[in-house]
Write a protein that holds these residues in place. Structure first.
Motif, PDB file in Angstrom:
ATOM      1  N   SER A 117       2.335   1.154   3.700  1.00  0.00           N
ATOM      2  CA  SER A 117       2.041   0.166   4.735  1.00  0.00           C
ATOM      3  C   SER A 117       2.094  -1.218   4.108  1.00  0.00           C
ATOM      4  N   GLY A 160      -2.502  -6.301   3.510  1.00  0.00           N
ATOM      5  CA  GLY A 160      -2.957  -7.566   4.066  1.00  0.00           C
ATOM      6  C   GLY A 160      -3.991  -7.357   5.139  1.00  0.00           C
ATOM      7  N   ALA A 161      -4.555  -8.444   5.597  1.00  0.00           N
ATOM      8  CA  ALA A 161      -5.662  -8.374   6.547  1.00  0.00           C
ATOM      9  C   ALA A 161      -5.140  -8.356   7.976  1.00  0.00           C
ATOM     10  N   GLY A 162      -6.029  -7.986   8.862  1.00  0.00           N
ATOM     11  CA  GLY A 162      -5.765  -8.067  10.284  1.00  0.00           C
ATOM     12  C   GLY A 162      -4.518  -7.377  10.745  1.00  0.00           C
ATOM     13  N   GLY A 163      -3.765  -8.036  11.601  1.00  0.00           N
ATOM     14  CA  GLY A 163      -2.653  -7.387  12.265  1.00  0.00           C
ATOM     15  C   GLY A 163      -1.415  -7.168  11.443  1.00  0.00           C
ATOM     16  N   ASN A 171      -1.163  -5.090   8.975  1.00  0.00           N
ATOM     17  CA  ASN A 171      -1.151  -3.765   8.356  1.00  0.00           C
ATOM     18  C   ASN A 171      -1.428  -2.669   9.372  1.00  0.00           C
ATOM     19  N   ASN A 199       0.822  -1.215   0.000  1.00  0.00           N
ATOM     20  CA  ASN A 199       0.000   0.000   0.000  1.00  0.00           C
ATOM     21  C   ASN A 199       0.850   1.256   0.000  1.00  0.00           C
ATOM     22  N   TYR A 211      -3.337   0.042  -3.712  1.00  0.00           N
ATOM     23  CA  TYR A 211      -3.142  -1.265  -3.083  1.00  0.00           C
ATOM     24  C   TYR A 211      -2.086  -2.098  -3.805  1.00  0.00           C
TER      25      TYR A 211
END
Lengths: 116, 112
Positions: free
Chosen positions: A94, A97-100, A102, A31, A50
């Motif tokens: 950044s 990706g998902a969850g923790g 990013n 990102n 993205y």
């Protein structure tokens, strides 16, 4: 250390000029973002990306465009600079990706652009 | 209405004071909560992040999240002049982990 490098710290441009702000990150982040920061208004998202060649409008895209031809480089273009685009411009990246994965955006030092 | 609200300050405190910085938000999907610190003429840098509700401590800094009230706080104990900066809260939604939502920042001045 993650490094996000913006090509200029200070720029002065004339009204109507086409302006390019360059940003490079060296951590293979998915990102990348362009913000402008103005007193009392905080950070406002202009565009983000993205993936290579992908872009999405942020909250204030009018008067701006972006280019991401390579993963590490994200350019902001002011098609015809106007005085109301005088601001601090911040690039960020950044991991994506998902969850923790990013949870951190890494910022460049900023470019203070003055349009006269 | 902005999704993240933050009092811009400025907040001026004497050295050694306990500082409380706060943000409120309206989106119940926010799951990750961050605090960034920005020194003058620099880009923001991550100070702390927390997931969901609860507290997290790191040295003199404590981050607190109350999801039921949609309210987050950053406490700074024994504040130092070097803490003088703008503090921005930021959040990530469970439906879009790639877009950060920032508060407008609170400017803090710690007087020696």
């Amino acid at each position: 250390d993650v490094k996000v490098t913006q090509s200029s710290r200070y720029l002065v441009k004339r009204t109507g000029e086409k302006v390019f702000l360059e940003c490079v990150q060296d951590m293979d982040h998915e990102n990348m973002f362009w913000y402008r920061q103005d007193p009392g208004l905080g950070l406002r998202l202009i565009y983000f990306s993205y993936d290579v060649k992908m872009k999405e409008k942020g909250d204030i895209p009018e008067g701006y465009s972006v280019s991401r031809e390579k993963k590490e480089r994200f350019s902001l273009i002011l098609e015809s600079a106007s005085t109301n685009q005088t601001s601090m411009y911040l690039c960020a990246s950044s991991p994506g990706g998902a969850g923790g994965t990013n949870t951190e955006a890494f910022f460049g030092q900023g470019t203070r652009l003055t349009v006269v | 209405q902005k999704e993240v609200e933050q009092d811009p300050g400025p907040l001026s405190v004497p050295e050694g004071a306990i500082v409380s910085l706060n943000c409120t938000y309206s989106n119940s999907a926010f799951q990750y909560f961050m605090w960034y610190r920005q020194y003058s003429r620099k880009g923001p840098e991550l100070l702390m992040y927390t997931y969901s509700s609860g507290n997290k401590e790191d040295g003199r800094f404590t981050a607190q999240v109350d999801k039921s009230s949609k309210y987050i706080s950053l406490f700074i104990r024994d504040s130092q002049p070097s803490d003088s900066a703008t503090y921005l809260c930021a959040m990530l939604s469970a439906y879009n982990f790639n877009k950060f939502y920032f508060g407008s920042g609170t400017k803090l001045n710690v007087k020696p």
